[in-house]
Write a protein that holds these residues in place. Structure first.
Motif, mmCIF file in Angstrom:
data_model
loop_
_atom_site.group_PDB
_atom_site.id
_atom_site.type_symbol
_atom_site.label_atom_id
_atom_site.label_comp_id
_atom_site.label_asym_id
_atom_site.label_seq_id
_atom_site.Cartn_x
_atom_site.Cartn_y
_atom_site.Cartn_z
ATOM 1 N N SER A 36 22.859 8.829 85.296
ATOM 2 C CA SER A 36 23.056 7.405 85.049
ATOM 3 C C SER A 36 22.692 7.006 83.623
ATOM 4 O O SER A 36 23.336 6.143 83.032
ATOM 5 C CB SER A 36 22.271 6.561 86.056
ATOM 6 O OG SER A 36 20.889 6.851 85.963
ATOM 7 N N GLY A 37 21.684 7.622 83.040
ATOM 8 C CA GLY A 37 21.289 7.300 81.671
ATOM 9 C C GLY A 37 22.374 7.638 80.662
ATOM 10 O O GLY A 37 22.661 6.849 79.756
ATOM 11 N N LEU A 38 23.000 8.825 80.803
ATOM 12 C CA LEU A 38 24.089 9.195 79.904
ATOM 13 C C LEU A 38 25.272 8.255 80.070
ATOM 14 O O LEU A 38 25.932 7.893 79.099
ATOM 15 C CB LEU A 38 24.541 10.639 80.151
ATOM 16 C CG LEU A 38 23.633 11.757 79.661
ATOM 17 C CD1 LEU A 38 24.235 13.115 79.998
ATOM 18 C CD2 LEU A 38 23.377 11.653 78.173
ATOM 19 N N SER A 51 25.255 5.012 81.265
ATOM 20 C CA SER A 51 24.996 3.629 80.843
ATOM 21 C C SER A 51 24.772 3.499 79.346
ATOM 22 O O SER A 51 25.160 2.504 78.746
ATOM 23 C CB SER A 51 23.809 3.047 81.608
ATOM 24 O OG SER A 51 22.622 3.721 81.264
ATOM 25 N N LYS A 52 24.178 4.494 78.721
ATOM 26 C CA LYS A 52 23.868 4.396 77.286
ATOM 27 C C LYS A 52 24.996 4.904 76.395
ATOM 28 O O LYS A 52 25.173 4.413 75.287
ATOM 29 C CB LYS A 52 22.594 5.178 76.974
ATOM 30 C CG LYS A 52 21.355 4.591 77.601
ATOM 31 C CD LYS A 52 20.156 5.481 77.393
ATOM 32 C CE LYS A 52 18.964 4.964 78.192
ATOM 33 N NZ LYS A 52 17.887 5.938 78.248
ATOM 34 N N ASN A 53 25.755 5.913 76.885
ATOM 35 C CA ASN A 53 26.731 6.572 76.004
ATOM 36 C C ASN A 53 28.140 6.681 76.569
ATOM 37 O O ASN A 53 29.028 7.173 75.879
ATOM 38 C CB ASN A 53 26.238 7.986 75.657
ATOM 39 C CG ASN A 53 24.841 7.981 75.075
ATOM 40 O OD1 ASN A 53 23.881 8.292 75.757
ATOM 41 N ND2 ASN A 53 24.730 7.600 73.814
ATOM 42 N N ASN A 107 33.726 11.935 77.645
ATOM 43 C CA ASN A 107 33.179 10.869 76.812
ATOM 44 C C ASN A 107 34.072 9.634 76.913
ATOM 45 O O ASN A 107 35.151 9.591 76.336
ATOM 46 C CB ASN A 107 33.076 11.331 75.356
ATOM 47 C CG ASN A 107 32.452 10.293 74.457
ATOM 48 O OD1 ASN A 107 32.121 9.195 74.883
ATOM 49 N ND2 ASN A 107 32.281 10.647 73.193
ATOM 50 N N GLY A 136 32.854 6.727 75.934
ATOM 51 C CA GLY A 136 32.272 5.821 74.951
ATOM 52 C C GLY A 136 33.086 5.768 73.667
ATOM 53 O O GLY A 136 33.997 6.577 73.450
ATOM 54 N N PHE A 149 29.788 12.097 70.817
ATOM 55 C CA PHE A 149 28.529 12.357 71.519
ATOM 56 C C PHE A 149 28.205 13.838 71.407
ATOM 57 O O PHE A 149 29.003 14.686 71.792
ATOM 58 C CB PHE A 149 28.617 11.939 72.988
ATOM 59 C CG PHE A 149 27.321 12.120 73.712
ATOM 60 C CD1 PHE A 149 26.299 11.179 73.572
ATOM 61 C CD2 PHE A 149 27.097 13.228 74.504
ATOM 62 C CE1 PHE A 149 25.085 11.356 74.212
ATOM 63 C CE2 PHE A 149 25.890 13.405 75.161
ATOM 64 C CZ PHE A 149 24.878 12.464 75.012
#
Length: 154
Positions: free
Chosen positions: A70-72, A74-76, A101, A103, A107
């Motif tokens: 989830s961190g990857l 939501s952030k990236n 990716n 985003g 990355f």
């Protein structure tokens, strides 16, 4: 309330000296962190199979699901392309994670970076039986958008 801590042994073979055995970060976690062993830069809208340097022996009657972190996400905007990926009990090859990716920026994946989670789940086999008719249900054949959000059938 059932407070069972059911566990099953999953054998892990490290294929390289830098490979890491998946581990749970916190006691209540359902997903064990999986790390990369190689470096790769993902451009926006690009996907690539990232090496983890491990193979596993999943017990018969189980699967391992490969899920995004989830961190990857939501952030990236980084996710697992075929989420959840499935590792069947008969597979013995290296686990690779197809990262995508979504985003706007490049990355960079680096060795030792947590890239996905592994969730062990029991497998229930279905017995598929051909019939002439199916029983009635209130929803019927209404699929995508059946709650009124999207109408893909026009």
């Amino acid at each position: 309330m059932n407070n069972s801590n059911s566990q099953t042994i999953v054998k892990v073979k490290c294929l390289t000296p830098t490979a890491q055995i998946p581990k749970y970060e916190h006691p209540g976690d359902s997903g064990a962190d999986l790390v990369a062993i190689t470096e790769h830069t993902l451009k926006p809208m690009q996907w690539f199979a990232i090496s983890t340097g491990i193979s596993v022996e999943v017990p018969l009657g189980y699967e391992i699901q490969v899920r995004p972190r989830s961190g990857l996400a939501s952030k990236n905007g980084i996710t697992v392309l075929n989420t959840p990926g499935t590792i069947d009990s008969g597979y013995r090859g290296e686990i690779k994670v197809i990262l995508l990716n979504l985003g706007p920026e490049n990355f960079k994946i680096t060795p030792g970076m947590k890239i996905a989670q592994l969730v062990i789940a029991p497998v229930v086999k279905g017995i598929f039986q051909e019939v002439d008719e199916l029983s009635w249900s209130q929803r019927g054949s209404k699929g995508f958008g059946s709650t009124g959000i999207i109408d893909v059938d026009g």
